[in-house]
Each structure stands twice: as structure tokens, then as C-alpha cells.
Design a protein around this motif. Sequence first.
Motif, PDB file in Angstrom:
ATOM      1  N   ARG A 198       6.287  59.593  23.432  1.00 32.37           N
ATOM      2  CA  ARG A 198       7.418  59.115  24.219  1.00 32.37           C
ATOM      3  C   ARG A 198       6.995  58.960  25.670  1.00 32.37           C
ATOM      4  N   ALA A 199       7.832  58.274  26.449  1.00 32.93           N
ATOM      5  CA  ALA A 199       7.535  58.054  27.859  1.00 32.93           C
ATOM      6  C   ALA A 199       8.374  58.984  28.721  1.00 32.93           C
ATOM      7  N   VAL A 200       7.763  59.523  29.784  1.00 31.12           N
ATOM      8  CA  VAL A 200       8.473  60.352  30.758  1.00 31.12           C
ATOM      9  C   VAL A 200       8.139  59.844  32.149  1.00 31.12           C
ATOM     10  N   ASP A 201       8.991  60.169  33.119  1.00 32.62           N
ATOM     11  CA  ASP A 201       8.722  59.735  34.479  1.00 32.62           C
ATOM     12  C   ASP A 201       7.674  60.646  35.121  1.00 32.62           C
ATOM     13  N   ARG A 202       7.239  60.262  36.309  1.00 32.56           N
ATOM     14  CA  ARG A 202       6.163  60.991  36.976  1.00 32.56           C
ATOM     15  C   ARG A 202       6.512  62.446  37.240  1.00 32.56           C
ATOM     16  N   GLN A 203       7.748  62.689  37.664  1.00 30.46           N
ATOM     17  CA  GLN A 203       8.131  64.045  38.018  1.00 30.46           C
ATOM     18  C   GLN A 203       8.081  64.967  36.799  1.00 30.46           C
ATOM     19  N   GLU A 204       8.629  64.501  35.676  1.00 32.77           N
ATOM     20  CA  GLU A 204       8.574  65.316  34.467  1.00 32.77           C
ATOM     21  C   GLU A 204       7.133  65.498  34.004  1.00 32.77           C
ATOM     22  N   TYR A 205       6.354  64.427  34.087  1.00 34.83           N
ATOM     23  CA  TYR A 205       4.959  64.508  33.666  1.00 34.83           C
ATOM     24  C   TYR A 205       4.209  65.569  34.473  1.00 34.83           C
ATOM     25  N   LEU A 206       4.383  65.569  35.785  1.00 35.35           N
ATOM     26  CA  LEU A 206       3.664  66.520  36.633  1.00 35.35           C
ATOM     27  C   LEU A 206       4.106  67.957  36.364  1.00 35.35           C
ATOM     28  N   ARG A 207       5.383  68.156  36.075  1.00 34.89           N
ATOM     29  CA  ARG A 207       5.848  69.506  35.722  1.00 34.89           C
ATOM     30  C   ARG A 207       5.186  69.971  34.432  1.00 34.89           C
ATOM     31  N   ARG A 208       5.147  69.095  33.452  1.00 37.39           N
ATOM     32  CA  ARG A 208       4.519  69.464  32.174  1.00 37.39           C
ATOM     33  C   ARG A 208       3.015  69.673  32.348  1.00 37.39           C
ATOM     34  N   LEU A 209       2.391  68.835  33.161  1.00 41.49           N
ATOM     35  CA  LEU A 209       0.956  68.938  33.396  1.00 41.49           C
ATOM     36  C   LEU A 209       0.601  70.286  34.005  1.00 41.49           C
ATOM     37  N   GLU A 210       1.364  70.722  34.993  1.00 46.55           N
ATOM     38  CA  GLU A 210       1.078  72.004  35.641  1.00 46.55           C
ATOM     39  C   GLU A 210       1.159  73.158  34.643  1.00 46.55           C
ATOM     40  N   SER A 211       2.200  73.146  33.811  1.00 49.58           N
ATOM     41  CA  SER A 211       2.340  74.221  32.822  1.00 49.58           C
ATOM     42  C   SER A 211       1.223  74.179  31.796  1.00 49.58           C
ATOM     43  N   ALA A 212       0.848  72.974  31.375  1.00 48.27           N
ATOM     44  CA  ALA A 212      -0.184  72.837  30.348  1.00 48.27           C
ATOM     45  C   ALA A 212      -1.544  73.281  30.847  1.00 48.27           C
ATOM     46  N   THR A 213      -1.911  72.883  32.063  1.00 53.52           N
ATOM     47  CA  THR A 213      -3.240  73.237  32.566  1.00 53.52           C
ATOM     48  C   THR A 213      -3.389  74.732  32.810  1.00 53.52           C
ATOM     49  N   GLU A 214      -2.266  75.432  32.949  1.00 55.13           N
ATOM     50  CA  GLU A 214      -2.318  76.885  33.133  1.00 55.13           C
ATOM     51  C   GLU A 214      -2.326  77.644  31.809  1.00 55.13           C
ATOM     52  N   SER A 215      -2.221  76.915  30.704  1.00 61.47           N
ATOM     53  CA  SER A 215      -2.214  77.536  29.381  1.00 61.47           C
ATOM     54  C   SER A 215      -3.641  77.754  28.876  1.00 61.47           C
ATOM     55  N   VAL A 216      -3.763  78.507  27.801  1.00 61.64           N
ATOM     56  CA  VAL A 216      -5.067  78.796  27.211  1.00 61.64           C
ATOM     57  C   VAL A 216      -5.715  77.513  26.710  1.00 61.64           C
ATOM     58  N   ASP A 217      -7.031  77.440  26.824  1.00 64.62           N
ATOM     59  CA  ASP A 217      -7.781  76.270  26.371  1.00 64.62           C
ATOM     60  C   ASP A 217      -8.027  76.376  24.868  1.00 64.62           C
ATOM     61  N   PRO A 218      -7.360  75.551  24.050  1.00 61.51           N
ATOM     62  CA  PRO A 218      -7.515  75.678  22.596  1.00 61.51           C
ATOM     63  C   PRO A 218      -8.857  75.175  22.094  1.00 61.51           C
ATOM     64  N   TRP A 219      -9.519  74.298  22.851  1.00 64.02           N
ATOM     65  CA  TRP A 219     -10.814  73.762  22.404  1.00 64.02           C
ATOM     66  C   TRP A 219     -11.874  74.835  22.450  1.00 64.02           C
ATOM     67  N   ARG A 220     -11.780  75.723  23.393  1.00 66.75           N
ATOM     68  CA  ARG A 220     -12.773  76.800  23.490  1.00 66.75           C
ATOM     69  C   ARG A 220     -12.564  77.839  22.391  1.00 66.75           C
ATOM     70  N   ARG A 221     -11.360  77.864  21.833  1.00 71.08           N
ATOM     71  CA  ARG A 221     -11.061  78.798  20.751  1.00 71.08           C
ATOM     72  C   ARG A 221     -11.348  78.187  19.381  1.00 71.08           C
ATOM     73  N   ALA A 222     -11.306  76.843  19.326  1.00 75.15           N
ATOM     74  CA  ALA A 222     -11.490  76.158  18.034  1.00 75.15           C
ATOM     75  C   ALA A 222     -12.967  76.177  17.635  1.00 75.15           C
ATOM     76  N   SER A 223     -13.199  76.288  16.357  1.00 70.07           N
ATOM     77  CA  SER A 223     -14.560  76.274  15.855  1.00 70.07           C
ATOM     78  C   SER A 223     -15.042  74.841  15.698  1.00 70.07           C
ATOM     79  N   ARG A 224     -16.295  74.628  16.090  1.00 73.19           N
ATOM     80  CA  ARG A 224     -16.892  73.319  15.791  1.00 73.19           C
ATOM     81  C   ARG A 224     -16.976  73.175  14.272  1.00 73.19           C
TER      82      ARG A 224
END
Length: 231
Positions: A198-224
Amino acid sequence: MRFRCGLDFASAVAAADPEHDLLGAGGDLAPGTLLSAYSHGVFPMGLGGGGRGPLGWWFPVERGILVPSEIHVSRSLRRSLRHFTLTIDQDFDAVTEACADPAREGAWITPEVRRAYGELHRMGWAHSIEVWQGDDLVGGLYGVGIGGFFAGESMFHHVTDASKAAMVGMARVVRGAGEHALVDVQWRTDHLASMGVRAVDRQEYLRRLESATESVDPWRRASRGPVSDVG
């Protein structure tokens, strides 16, 4: 606006034109530049034919996003998934090579872009999902991960549903970051909307981006290797 060395993406985003997606031009594709750009909601794409320079920096007015837990998997796609094997970071270079095929409509991935994201991959910041049928690579995608945020850059398919399967595998990994996990697909298209984008405006996107980047990195936990539970 033309950036110079040491791009100030925070100031550029704060001063962004409310009606235009293009933020500025210039700069480079050094790892630090790219990671700073993505952490501020900005991504690069060349302004010339085939993605050639000058380098453009984009901050869409309306951003296409996917909340991983909301991905839509149709019954027909569930059937297709039974015929694929999905892996994580097993052949990043092959995925970017296929995505960069100059014969593709709208091709924009240059050799310089491939080298830049290849370096990010070797540093642990860029990742790929591969879709296989037997020993054949039939689809995949790649992008940049920062915490629980994943910026999808490009995907490809050689058989029906292979790129959709890659999206399912990617969502499976990213949702491991928890409730704030976020996938950025740049712009919403009808094809991506069918998968839950779905599409969101810039303000909502930046709020979500900040929360996401502060979350745990799932790629480092995932097994190759194989991605499990992709349905």
C-alpha cells in the motif's frame, strides 16, 4: 539541489519539495552514503538512460510499503511455492546480474550500482532471496536491511510466480523483526498491491522507518540456506 561529499540527507529530507519525488542529484555510491540515505528514507537511481548518471536521490511523495505480516499469498501462489526452493544470501551476485539484465524493460541497474550493492552485501547490509527449481535460479530479489527495515531494490523471474515467491520469502525473514518490521518497495504498483503493498505519505513512512530501523535485524538472525515456512 546538488549534493557534494558528505551528503546531508537529514536536511534535504526536511526541505523536500512536497510535490516531487526527486530530492537531488550528485554524490556517490559509497557504503556510508548509501546507508545514510536509506536510514533517512532516500534511495538512489540514475537519471540517465538505463540508469546512467547523473545519480539521482529519490524521496517519493507517496511511498509503497509492505508490512510483512500483511503479505497476501493467493491460493495459486501457495501451489506454486510447493515447486520452489527459497534460499537466503546464497548467490547475491547472480541475483543482481539477473536484475540488471539490460534487455529488461526499464533496466536501470548499472555495473557501478551492482558493485556498490555487492560491497554492501559483503559488509552484511545487503541481502538476497533466491528462488530455485532444482539447480536453476528462476527468480529472486535483493535489497538493503537496516534493523527491521528492508528496502527492496529489484527482483526478477524466469518462470511464473518466481518473483512473487521471492517476496514471500523476504517477508518471512523480515517479519522476524517483530511488530515494527517494514519493507519499502519505493512505489506502489498494481502488481505489488496484489501482494499487500500500500501507499503511505512521507510523514507516516518516516515514522515507520524510525521504528523499523531501531528493531532487531532479522537477517543477522536468519540462517543462510533454505527459507522455511514461506506459505
